[in-house]
Scaffold this motif. Structure first.
Motif, short mmCIF file in Angstrom:
data_model
loop_
_atom_site.label_atom_id
_atom_site.label_comp_id
_atom_site.label_asym_id
_atom_site.label_seq_id
_atom_site.Cartn_x
_atom_site.Cartn_y
_atom_site.Cartn_z
N ALA A 1 -0.60 6.98 -6.09
CA ALA A 1 -2.45 6.59 -6.84
C ALA A 1 -2.51 7.30 -7.91
O ALA A 1 -3.23 6.10 -9.04
CB ALA A 1 -3.06 7.36 -5.82
N GLU B 1 -8.28 3.00 -3.84
CA GLU B 1 -7.67 2.80 -2.41
C GLU B 1 -7.59 1.30 -1.89
O GLU B 1 -6.44 1.38 -0.96
CB GLU B 1 -9.04 3.36 -1.94
CG GLU B 1 -9.15 4.76 -1.21
CD GLU B 1 -7.55 5.85 -1.17
OE1 GLU B 1 -7.29 5.38 -0.93
OE2 GLU B 1 -7.29 6.69 -2.45
N ILE C 1 -4.27 0.25 -3.10
CA ILE C 1 -2.87 1.22 -1.94
C ILE C 1 -3.12 0.21 -0.98
O ILE C 1 -1.21 0.14 -0.88
CB ILE C 1 -3.22 2.52 -1.79
CG1 ILE C 1 -3.49 3.63 -2.43
CG2 ILE C 1 -2.36 3.22 -0.49
CD1 ILE C 1 -2.45 4.37 -3.19
N ASP C 2 -3.97 -0.06 -0.46
CA ASP C 2 -4.17 -0.50 0.71
C ASP C 2 -3.33 -2.36 0.83
O ASP C 2 -2.50 -2.81 1.67
CB ASP C 2 -5.84 -1.28 1.61
CG ASP C 2 -6.00 -0.33 2.24
OD1 ASP C 2 -5.81 0.79 2.41
OD2 ASP C 2 -7.17 0.12 1.95
N HIS C 3 -3.71 -3.04 -0.44
CA HIS C 3 -3.41 -4.54 -0.99
C HIS C 3 -2.14 -4.54 -1.14
O HIS C 3 -1.04 -5.93 -1.36
CB HIS C 3 -4.38 -5.19 -0.99
CG HIS C 3 -6.11 -4.88 -0.14
ND1 HIS C 3 -5.72 -6.29 0.44
CD2 HIS C 3 -6.49 -4.31 0.45
CE1 HIS C 3 -7.09 -6.35 1.15
NE2 HIS C 3 -7.95 -5.02 0.68
N VAL D 1 0.75 -1.74 -2.62
CA VAL D 1 1.56 -0.36 -2.19
C VAL D 1 1.22 -0.86 -0.88
O VAL D 1 3.04 -0.51 -0.64
CB VAL D 1 0.92 0.64 -2.34
CG1 VAL D 1 1.98 2.18 -2.13
CG2 VAL D 1 0.71 1.26 -4.21
N SER D 2 0.44 0.13 0.22
CA SER D 2 1.53 -0.56 1.53
C SER D 2 1.73 -1.70 1.71
O SER D 2 3.06 -1.46 2.43
CB SER D 2 -0.19 -0.73 2.75
OG SER D 2 -0.71 0.56 2.18
N PRO D 3 1.56 -2.66 1.72
CA PRO D 3 2.22 -3.72 2.11
C PRO D 3 3.96 -3.84 1.60
O PRO D 3 4.75 -4.03 2.42
CB PRO D 3 2.08 -5.71 1.70
CG PRO D 3 0.18 -4.77 1.81
CD PRO D 3 0.94 -3.48 1.13
N TYR E 1 7.03 -11.23 -4.48
CA TYR E 1 6.45 -10.79 -3.57
C TYR E 1 5.39 -9.53 -3.60
O TYR E 1 4.32 -9.70 -3.51
CB TYR E 1 7.44 -9.86 -2.23
CG TYR E 1 6.19 -9.09 -1.27
CD1 TYR E 1 6.03 -9.67 -0.59
CD2 TYR E 1 5.71 -7.55 -0.75
CE1 TYR E 1 5.18 -9.69 0.64
CE2 TYR E 1 5.56 -7.10 0.24
CZ TYR E 1 4.85 -8.20 1.06
OH TYR E 1 4.04 -7.10 1.69
N HIS F 1 3.01 -11.88 -5.41
CA HIS F 1 1.80 -12.12 -4.37
C HIS F 1 0.69 -11.05 -4.21
O HIS F 1 -0.39 -11.75 -3.97
CB HIS F 1 2.90 -13.03 -3.32
CG HIS F 1 1.94 -12.94 -2.01
ND1 HIS F 1 1.29 -14.62 -2.03
CD2 HIS F 1 2.01 -12.15 -0.92
CE1 HIS F 1 0.89 -14.20 -0.28
NE2 HIS F 1 1.55 -12.83 0.03
N LEU F 2 1.00 -9.99 -3.48
CA LEU F 2 0.37 -8.85 -3.70
C LEU F 2 -0.60 -8.77 -4.63
O LEU F 2 -1.94 -8.45 -4.18
CB LEU F 2 1.40 -7.50 -2.72
CG LEU F 2 1.55 -7.62 -1.78
CD1 LEU F 2 2.67 -6.41 -1.41
CD2 LEU F 2 1.30 -8.09 -0.63
N GLY G 1 -9.17 -12.50 -4.32
CA GLY G 1 -9.58 -12.28 -3.78
C GLY G 1 -11.30 -11.19 -3.51
O GLY G 1 -11.02 -10.92 -4.69
N PRO G 2 -12.18 -11.26 -2.78
CA PRO G 2 -13.51 -10.75 -3.35
C PRO G 2 -13.50 -9.16 -3.03
O PRO G 2 -14.30 -8.24 -3.89
CB PRO G 2 -13.75 -11.05 -2.08
CG PRO G 2 -13.31 -11.19 -0.45
CD PRO G 2 -12.20 -12.19 -1.19
#
Lengths: 191, 191
Positions: free
Chosen positions: B123, B144, B147-149, B151-153, B169, B172-173, B180-181
């Motif tokens: 973070a 955050e 992190i969700d979009h 780091v997490s995947p 990969y 792509h993330l 995205g919005p």
């Protein structure tokens, strides 16, 4: 390897059952391979040969406990199905037993196969939800996209973030996915 | 608790150094608390009192090794900075030492504080990238959301999926996030 009904399956059932019984009777920290073997009616070497050590056995038992018992609920719409599933998944995984199983599953898993089974359980449930959506004529994202945008953030925060999680977070993730371009559900068919 | 330069910091440095030396000399599986204590010049009880047991000590050492050594590279644009950071993060975490540190960090961590430190390192690095973007006048998502979009995947697939991951990969993330919005970067300022 474990033919249903074969000796291998019977051994697995007896050993898993012994672990579950002994965990509730004497507690997890008092478990030993000889104790489990005696309760299951097998030799310790049977357990060592098949599972490696106690930690790997506990990992296998934990993964079995994380196996879903039924297909996900059908609420008649993708957004509702996915939100409900995500809320339940988060609720289970953040409960004290869920966290313990998750931890056991990851710890005693030198080759990553048990973690892979956990992930496959989630993917299978999501597959059911997405297939229903497609049958209804709803546009739906693919399963890997749901894993990236809904399952991964929940699991990351369970494992790496101390802050509490509630169902609003699951709802927020599903809404973000389905309202975004990757969700391919922005044409309003399920809004 | 660990004042820089104080006795506590010196003990930590000596014990961490002893673990690192002994790991390369005798291997990780041969480590014991008395062995580490002797090399570090402290008593075993100092280690038990401060770290609890060997697994918690190894977790603490692993987290230190996952601490970034420098701020992320500055490539002059949010998309480039975030993509490069994500590629390096994925590369480090999927390397054999990275996987071992990650595993040690999670395993010997009964209260989740070590995992929380790992997450805080990521973070903090992302914060630097996002602050630079804001200074440049680029629109940027919040930490955050990254992190969700992003780091997490990556972390989910490292821990739960056996399939190999490459820098495509990570790319792509980041692209999915910024296009995205939720990325709030869809006005093309960094495209």
């Amino acid at each position: 390897m474990a033919r249903p009904g074969g000796r291998s399956a019977r051994v697995q059932e007896a050993v898993h059952g012994a672990v579950r019984e002994l965990e509730s009777e004497v507690g997890r920290d008092a478990l030993t391979v000889p104790l489990v073997a005696a309760r299951a009616g097998v030799t310790p070497s049977t357990i060592y040969r098949r599972w490696g050590d106690l930690r790997e056995l506990l990992s296998d038992v934990a993964v079995e406990r994380l196996r879903p018992e039924a297909p996900p609920d059908d609420h008649g719409a993708l957004a509702a199905d996915l939100t409900t599933w995500a809320e339940q998944f988060l609720d289970e995984m953040t409960s004290p037993p869920g966290r313990a199983y998750l931890r056991d599953a990851l710890l005693g898993d030198p080759d990553g196969s048990n973690a892979g089974r956990c992930s496959a359980y989630a993917a299978d449930q999501i597959d059911v939800i997405l297939a229903r959506a497609t049958e209804r004529g709803e546009r739906a994202p693919d399963v890997e996209t749901v894993i990236d945008h809904v399952v991964s953030p929940m699991m990351y925060r369970i494992l790496f973030r101390p802050s509490p999680l509630d169902s609003d977070y699951a709802h927020h993730l599903v809404a973000g996915l389905l309202d975004g371009p990757v969700g391919a559900a922005s044409d309003g068919t399920d809004a």
